[in-house]
Design a protein around this motif. Structure first.
Motif: not given
Length: 240
Positions: A44-58, A72-75
């Motif tokens: 099974p792929s670890l990427q399957k049905d992963e939650k979304t983590f969005k980088i807001i700023r580096d 800064v990451v949006q959980m």
């Protein structure tokens, strides 16, 4: 009931024996049981049905050879979290386990690790630099082996799947590719070490000795993991 107890006893010993065999401490039990059959056809792929983590700023808050990034990451729950991330120059890093098929021993290195402030064993390794290695992991591995272990050539094995690298740490950008090289030869005039390096080359190290180094905390984590991958590959090649 007695037959059931005997079978349970055998199953426990098969499990223990399998674990001990993986670190070279045990022979196959005389009553080893076959592995249970499985209907799975793929991992099974670890990427399957992963939650979304969005980088807001580096934002780079400190920079020398290594940098600290405020990321800064949006959980997934909407919260924004500020992480301290370590980055370093280059596109990744390579580690190299050098093996001699005649003596059945490895060549490793021993050097000062400034983070833990300890002299530890490890493998030839280095950052994959754009200018020095043209961002090529294979080329970086060959150059680092020559520079740090004074070895060149041999038969090379990439220890990860094609086009794959592994994260160094949870809070580090750098990803690593591990290599095994079998029967490299000594270089007469190796290139000089980097200015910050003070490396001792240790030849003729057995697999048993490497495993003891790992258990005793005498090898850094990346070197230990890369060594275990190399040992598994050597078993596959019937070298050990």
């Amino acid at each position: 009931q007695i037959e059931s107890m005997i079978r349970d006893y055998k199953l426990v010993w098969w499990f223990v024996g399998t674990i001990l065999m993986s670190v070279g401490h045990f022979e196959t039990p005389a009553f080893a049981l076959p592995l249970p059959s499985t209907t799975h056809t793929s991992t099974p792929s670890l990427q399957k049905d992963e939650k979304t983590f969005k980088i807001i700023r580096d934002k780079v808050v400190y920079s020398r050879w290594r940098s600290i990034i405020s990321r800064v990451v949006q959980m997934p729950n909407g919260n924004e979290v500020d992480f301290d991330i370590v980055d370093q120059k280059g596109v990744g890093a390579a580690t190299i386990f050098a093996w001699d098929s005649k003596s059945k021993t490895a060549t490793i290195v021993k050097e000062y690790n400034p983070g833990p402030n300890k002299v530890l064993c490890g493998l030839a390794a280095g950052i994959v630099e754009s200018a020095k290695h043209n961002s090529d992991f294979d080329e970086a591995a060959r150059q680092e082996l020559e520079e740090e272990c004074h070895l060149s050539g041999g038969t090379w094995h990439r220890l990860l799947n094609p086009n794959t690298s592994m994260a160094m740490d949870k809070y580090v950008v750098t990803e690593i590719v591990a290599y095994l090289v079998v029967d490299p030869t000594k270089v007469a005039n190796p290139p000089p070490l980097d200015a910050e390096e003070d490396i001792e080359i240790i030849e003729g190290v057995s697999i048993k000795e490497i495993l003891e180094m790992i258990r005793n905390g005498e090898m850094n984590c990346i070197g230990a993991l890369s060594s275990l991958l190399a040992i598994e590959k050597l078993r596959e090649l019937s070298e050990i």
